[in-house]
Design a protein around this motif. Sequence first.
Motif, PDB file in Angstrom:
ATOM      1  N   GLY A  74       0.868  -1.369  -0.017  1.00 27.87           N
ATOM      2  CA  GLY A  74      -0.010  -0.007   0.095  1.00 27.87           C
ATOM      3  C   GLY A  74       0.741   1.331  -0.136  1.00 27.87           C
ATOM      4  O   GLY A  74       1.822   1.398   0.753  1.00 27.87           O
ATOM      5  N   CYS A  75       0.812   1.977  -1.110  1.00 27.74           N
ATOM      6  CA  CYS A  75       1.609   3.137  -1.102  1.00 27.74           C
ATOM      7  C   CYS A  75       2.989   2.952  -1.258  1.00 27.74           C
ATOM      8  O   CYS A  75       3.731   3.882  -0.806  1.00 27.74           O
ATOM      9  CB  CYS A  75       1.117   3.986  -0.074  1.00 27.74           C
ATOM     10  SG  CYS A  75      -0.492   4.633   0.338  1.00 27.74           S
TER      11      CYS A  75
ATOM     12  N   SER B 262       9.578   1.814   7.520  1.00 23.66           N
ATOM     13  CA  SER B 262      10.147   3.130   7.416  1.00 23.66           C
ATOM     14  C   SER B 262       8.971   4.309   6.943  1.00 23.66           C
ATOM     15  O   SER B 262       8.305   3.686   6.472  1.00 23.66           O
ATOM     16  CB  SER B 262      11.272   3.199   6.508  1.00 23.66           C
ATOM     17  OG  SER B 262      10.852   2.865   4.996  1.00 23.66           O
ATOM     18  N   THR B 263       9.318   5.438   7.267  1.00 22.26           N
ATOM     19  CA  THR B 263       8.298   6.464   6.895  1.00 22.26           C
ATOM     20  C   THR B 263       8.984   7.457   5.914  1.00 22.26           C
ATOM     21  O   THR B 263      10.234   7.548   5.976  1.00 22.26           O
ATOM     22  CB  THR B 263       7.709   6.908   8.171  1.00 22.26           C
ATOM     23  OG1 THR B 263       8.441   7.823   8.719  1.00 22.26           O
ATOM     24  CG2 THR B 263       6.928   6.225   8.903  1.00 22.26           C
ATOM     25  N   ALA B 264       8.296   8.098   5.166  1.00 20.98           N
ATOM     26  CA  ALA B 264       8.883   8.989   4.350  1.00 20.98           C
ATOM     27  C   ALA B 264       7.752  10.371   4.411  1.00 20.98           C
ATOM     28  O   ALA B 264       6.692  10.242   4.405  1.00 20.98           O
ATOM     29  CB  ALA B 264       8.863   8.634   2.826  1.00 20.98           C
TER      30      ALA B 264
END
Length: 131
Positions: free
Chosen positions: A6-7, A23-25
Amino acid sequence: MLALAGCGLPRTISGGAAQAPASTATVTAPVPPIVTAPVPQTVFVPPPQTVTAAPAGIAASSQWYAQPSWINAQPWITITPAAGQTPCQWLYARGYTYAQAFAAWARNGYPANWSATGDGYPCQKSYGPQH
């Protein structure tokens, strides 16, 4: 285990509980520039000014009354001399100053017959030497 995309980030669900992504962006969109139009202004442009130049052979003078800006600012004088009277005599008899007579001479195209002495200065017989 089931992996979901997803995404673009894989998520793994195990035992029915969702796990946090590995992880995040952070994506920051560019801010568009603020454009302001200039405030309209009224601009006054004066009309062109006609400047009369002395013809070749006319003596140049540093007298203030010989300056084109002063000459062109003077009102037009309609000269109507009597029989046997010169324009200079007519101007003098009506109380015009030499400066006004000089301006009238210039505004009338620097006629040679206004200079009885032929030196390029008008009305010297009526007003006397002025240069």
